[in-house]
Enzyme design. Structure first.
Site, PDB file in Angstrom:
ATOM      1  N   TYR A  77       0.820  -1.218   0.000  1.00  0.00           N
ATOM      2  CA  TYR A  77       0.000   0.000   0.000  1.00  0.00           C
ATOM      3  C   TYR A  77       0.854   1.269   0.000  1.00  0.00           C
ATOM      4  CZ  TYR A  77      -4.301  -2.466  -0.099  1.00  0.00           C
ATOM      5  OH  TYR A  77      -5.334  -3.247  -0.549  1.00  0.00           O
ATOM      6  N   ARG A  80       1.619   1.760  -3.507  1.00  0.00           N
ATOM      7  CA  ARG A  80       0.459   2.275  -4.259  1.00  0.00           C
ATOM      8  C   ARG A  80       0.198   3.749  -3.945  1.00  0.00           C
ATOM      9  NH1 ARG A  80      -4.675  -1.356  -3.955  1.00  0.00           N
ATOM     10  NH2 ARG A  80      -5.377   0.218  -5.436  1.00  0.00           N
ATOM     11  N   HIS A 131     -14.885   1.978  -2.371  1.00  0.00           N
ATOM     12  CA  HIS A 131     -13.820   1.162  -1.770  1.00  0.00           C
ATOM     13  C   HIS A 131     -12.841   1.979  -0.933  1.00  0.00           C
ATOM     14  CE1 HIS A 131     -14.628  -2.053  -5.131  1.00  0.00           C
ATOM     15  NE2 HIS A 131     -15.605  -1.949  -4.247  1.00  0.00           N
ATOM     16  N   CYS A 139      -7.377   2.823  12.526  1.00  0.00           N
ATOM     17  CA  CYS A 139      -6.789   1.856  13.440  1.00  0.00           C
ATOM     18  C   CYS A 139      -7.348   0.467  13.130  1.00  0.00           C
ATOM     19  CB  CYS A 139      -7.112   2.244  14.889  1.00  0.00           C
ATOM     20  SG  CYS A 139      -6.295   1.138  16.078  1.00  0.00           S
ATOM     21  N   CYS A 144     -10.960   0.297  18.677  1.00  0.00           N
ATOM     22  CA  CYS A 144     -10.553   1.706  18.532  1.00  0.00           C
ATOM     23  C   CYS A 144     -11.157   2.243  17.236  1.00  0.00           C
ATOM     24  CB  CYS A 144      -9.028   1.797  18.479  1.00  0.00           C
ATOM     25  SG  CYS A 144      -8.427   3.480  18.239  1.00  0.00           S
ATOM     26  N   CYS A 200      -1.272   3.415  15.792  1.00  0.00           N
ATOM     27  CA  CYS A 200      -2.400   4.317  16.074  1.00  0.00           C
ATOM     28  C   CYS A 200      -2.006   5.334  17.147  1.00  0.00           C
ATOM     29  CB  CYS A 200      -3.611   3.508  16.544  1.00  0.00           C
ATOM     30  SG  CYS A 200      -5.004   4.564  17.006  1.00  0.00           S
ATOM     31  N   CYS A 203      -5.027   4.897  20.401  1.00  0.00           N
ATOM     32  CA  CYS A 203      -4.985   3.825  21.407  1.00  0.00           C
ATOM     33  C   CYS A 203      -3.546   3.375  21.678  1.00  0.00           C
ATOM     34  CB  CYS A 203      -5.837   2.629  20.967  1.00  0.00           C
ATOM     35  SG  CYS A 203      -5.178   1.723  19.561  1.00  0.00           S
TER      36      CYS A 203
HETATM   37  N1  APR Z   1      -9.429   2.561 -20.696  1.00  0.00           N
HETATM   38  C1  APR Z   1     -10.588   1.898 -20.435  1.00  0.00           C
HETATM   39  N2  APR Z   1     -10.627   0.698 -19.831  1.00  0.00           N
HETATM   40  C2  APR Z   1      -9.468   0.140 -19.494  1.00  0.00           C
HETATM   41  C3  APR Z   1      -8.216   0.766 -19.741  1.00  0.00           C
HETATM   42  C4  APR Z   1      -8.233   2.037 -20.380  1.00  0.00           C
HETATM   43  N3  APR Z   1      -7.104   2.701 -20.668  1.00  0.00           N
HETATM   44  N4  APR Z   1      -7.227  -0.044 -19.276  1.00  0.00           N
HETATM   45  C5  APR Z   1      -7.832  -1.118 -18.764  1.00  0.00           C
HETATM   46  N5  APR Z   1      -9.177  -1.021 -18.878  1.00  0.00           N
HETATM   47  C6  APR Z   1     -10.214  -1.928 -18.389  1.00  0.00           C
HETATM   48  C7  APR Z   1      -9.876  -3.404 -18.435  1.00  0.00           C
HETATM   49  O1  APR Z   1     -10.193  -3.968 -19.693  1.00  0.00           O
HETATM   50  C8  APR Z   1     -10.769  -3.953 -17.331  1.00  0.00           C
HETATM   51  O2  APR Z   1     -12.063  -4.214 -17.795  1.00  0.00           O
HETATM   52  O3  APR Z   1     -10.372  -1.638 -17.014  1.00  0.00           O
HETATM   53  C9  APR Z   1     -10.855  -2.777 -16.342  1.00  0.00           C
HETATM   54  C10 APR Z   1     -10.033  -2.966 -15.083  1.00  0.00           C
HETATM   55  O4  APR Z   1     -10.570  -4.054 -14.384  1.00  0.00           O
HETATM   56  P1  APR Z   1     -10.042  -4.467 -12.944  1.00  0.00           P
HETATM   57  O5  APR Z   1      -8.568  -4.572 -12.985  1.00  0.00           O
HETATM   58  O6  APR Z   1     -10.824  -5.671 -12.537  1.00  0.00           O
HETATM   59  O7  APR Z   1     -10.392  -3.223 -12.031  1.00  0.00           O
HETATM   60  P2  APR Z   1     -11.769  -2.839 -11.360  1.00  0.00           P
HETATM   61  O8  APR Z   1     -12.925  -3.236 -12.203  1.00  0.00           O
HETATM   62  O9  APR Z   1     -11.661  -1.425 -10.946  1.00  0.00           O
HETATM   63  O10 APR Z   1     -11.753  -3.777 -10.078  1.00  0.00           O
HETATM   64  C11 APR Z   1     -12.765  -3.648  -9.128  1.00  0.00           C
HETATM   65  O11 APR Z   1     -11.619  -5.082  -7.626  1.00  0.00           O
HETATM   66  O12 APR Z   1      -9.508  -5.682  -6.887  1.00  0.00           O
HETATM   67  C12 APR Z   1     -10.657  -5.007  -6.599  1.00  0.00           C
HETATM   68  O13 APR Z   1     -11.003  -3.341  -5.017  1.00  0.00           O
HETATM   69  C13 APR Z   1     -10.412  -3.566  -6.261  1.00  0.00           C
HETATM   70  O14 APR Z   1     -11.729  -1.642  -6.831  1.00  0.00           O
HETATM   71  C14 APR Z   1     -11.168  -2.824  -7.341  1.00  0.00           C
HETATM   72  C15 APR Z   1     -12.233  -3.818  -7.754  1.00  0.00           C
END
Ligand code: APR
Length: 317
Positions: A77, A80, A131, A139, A144, A200, A203
Site C-alpha cells: 500500500y 500504491r 472502496h 486503526c 478503537c 495508532c 490507542c
Molecule cells: N481505458 C478503459 N478501460 C481500461 C483501460 C483504459 N485505458 N485499461 C484497462 N481497462 C479496463 C480493463 O479492460 C478492465 O475491464 O479496465 C478494467 C479494469 O478491471 P479491474 O482490474 O478488474 O479493475 P476494477 O474493475 O476497478 O476492479 C474492481 O476489484 O480488486 C478489486 O477493489 C479492487 O476496486 C477494485 C475492484
C-alpha cells in the site's frame, strides 16, 4: 486514406445517439474502475498489471493478509500511495468532474482508491468512494475507532520508504520502471519489524491500516446510504456509464442491473470488448471500445465542451 490523427475515436452514429440521450438525461450514474486511471500510469488489478512482485494484488487486499503479514501489506500500500501521488489525473477524470458540475442529477460511484477524481476537482458530494481511499488510514484494532482522511505523507513512516537505486541519477523514472516491472521479483523487500509500521496515535496499541475496503469487508455504510437515497429519490434512472471496470466485484457491479431495472440505458467504455457487464448488453446500449482518457471527454463533449484547463488539486497542497 484518412490518417489516424483525423479518424474519429468513436463511430459518428454511436456518438450522435449517445449524446442525444445524454443531453436529455436528467438522472445519470457513472460506475468507475481502475481502467479510468490506466493512462495516468496506474496498473489495473486483473490483467497484466495485477501482480506486484509475484504477489497477486487481489490476494494482498484482505484482512487475513494484513493479520498474517502487515509489513508486506503495508509495503504494497505504501507503494500504491507513492505511485498514485506521482500520477496525474487524465482528461477522463477532468471530463467527469466537469459533467458533475454541469448536470445536477449526475452521481458517480467509484471503485478507485487512487485519489485522482478528487484531485481533478470532482465535487465530493457527487462522488461516492465505494472502496475507500489510499489516503485514509484507520486503526486496525476492533475496539478503537481512530481514523484520518487525506493523509498524503509519503512514506507514511520512514521504514516504508521505497528502496531506490542511489547510483542512478534519474531516480524517479528508474524507480517507476523498476517497480512497475512485474517480472522483477529479484529486488528483495526488507523484512519490517512490527514496531516500524504505522501505529495508532489514539490507542497506541493497534497498527494503523489503509482506509480501503478489503475483500470480505463491508462497504462504508454512510456511502451506501447516500447512494440508496439517490437511487430511491426517483423511479427512473436514464443512463449509467460504466468506465474502465471489469464489473466483476459486487456490490459495485450490481449497480448496473439496479440502474437498468429503473430504465437506464448502459454505456460502457473499456479497452477490452469482452468486458461487458455480467448481465450483458441490450439493444440501445453503447460499447465504446478504447482508452477512457480519450473516449470519455469525446462522448461527454455535447454537455461539457472541450476540456482545456487541467488544475491538479495535489499541486495546491
Ligand atoms: N481505458 C478503459 N478501460 C481500461 C483501460 C483504459 N485505458 N485499461 C484497462 N481497462 C479496463 C480493463 O479492460 C478492465 O475491464 O479496465 C478494467 C479494469 O478491471 P479491474 O482490474 O478488474 O479493475 P476494477 O474493475 O476497478 O476492479 C474492481 O476489484 O480488486 C478489486 O477493489 C479492487 O476496486 C477494485 C475492484
Amino acid at each position: 486514406m484518412a490518417s489516424t490523427a483525423t479518424r474519429p475515436i468513436v463511430p459518428p452514429a454511436d456518438l450522435e445517439s449517445f449524446q442525444a440521450h445524454l443531453n436529455r438525461s436528467t438522472r445519470i450514474l457513472a460506475l468507475l474502475g481502475a481502467g479510468l486511471s490506466a493512462s495516468s500510469g496506474l496498473p489495473t488489478f486483473r490483467g497484466a498489471g495485477g501482480l506486484w512482485r509475484t504477489h497477486d494484488a487481489v490476494q494482498l487486499a484482505t484482512p487475513s493478509a494484513f493479520s498474517r503479514d502487515p509489513g508486506l501489506v503495508w509495503q504494497f500500500y505504501s507503494y500504491r500511495r507513492h505511485m498514485a501521488l506521482q500520477a496525474k489525473p487524465n482528461p477522463a477524470h477532468y471530463a467527469l468532474a466537469e459533467l458533475a458540475k454541469r448536470k445536477e442529477g449526475f452521481m458517480t460511484l467509484s471503485q478507485n482508491v487512487d485519489g485522482l477524481s478528487p484531485r481533478a476537482g470532482h465535487p465530493a458530494s457527487t462522488l461516492k468512494l465505494l472502496h475507500g481511499s489510499l489516503f485514509d488510514v484507520k486503526c486496525s484494532d476492533f475496539f478503537c475507532s481512530y481514523s484520518e482522511t487525506a493523509n498524503y505523507t509519503d512514506p507514511i513512516v520512514p521504514a516504508l520508504q521505497i528502496p531506490t537505486d542511489e547510483s542512478d541519477p534519474t531516480t524517479t523514472s528508474a524507480l517507476q520502471a523498476r517497480e512497475l516491472d512485474i517480472s522483477d521479483s529479484n529486488v528483495l523487500l526488507p523484512e519490517l519489524a512490527i514496531r516500524d509500521l504505522p501505529r495508532c496515535p489514539n490507542c497506541k496499541k493497534g497498527l494503523l491500516r489503509p482506509g480501503v475496503v478489503w475483500f470480505g469487508e463491508m462497504l462504508p455504510t454512510a456511502v451506501l446510504n447516500d447512494i440508496d437515497r439517490w437511487i430511491t429519490e426517483s423511479n427512473t434512472i436514464d443512463l449509467i456509464i460504466v468506465i474502465g471496470t471489469s464489473a466483476r466485484v459486487y456490490p459495485a457491479a450490481g449497480y448496473v442491473d439496479l440502474a437498468r431495472s429503473k430504465g437506464a440505458r448502459v454505456a460502457v467504455v473499456n479497452v477490452d470488448r469482452d468486458d461487458e457487464p455480467a448481465s450483458g448488453m441490450y439493444q440501445g446500449d453503447w460499447f465504446f471500445e478504447g482508452d477512457a482518457a480519450q473516449i470519455v471527454p469525446e462522448i461527454l463533449k455535447s454537455v461539457i465542451g472541450e476540456i482545456t484547463e487541467m488544475p491538479d488539486a495535489a499541486e495546491e497542497r
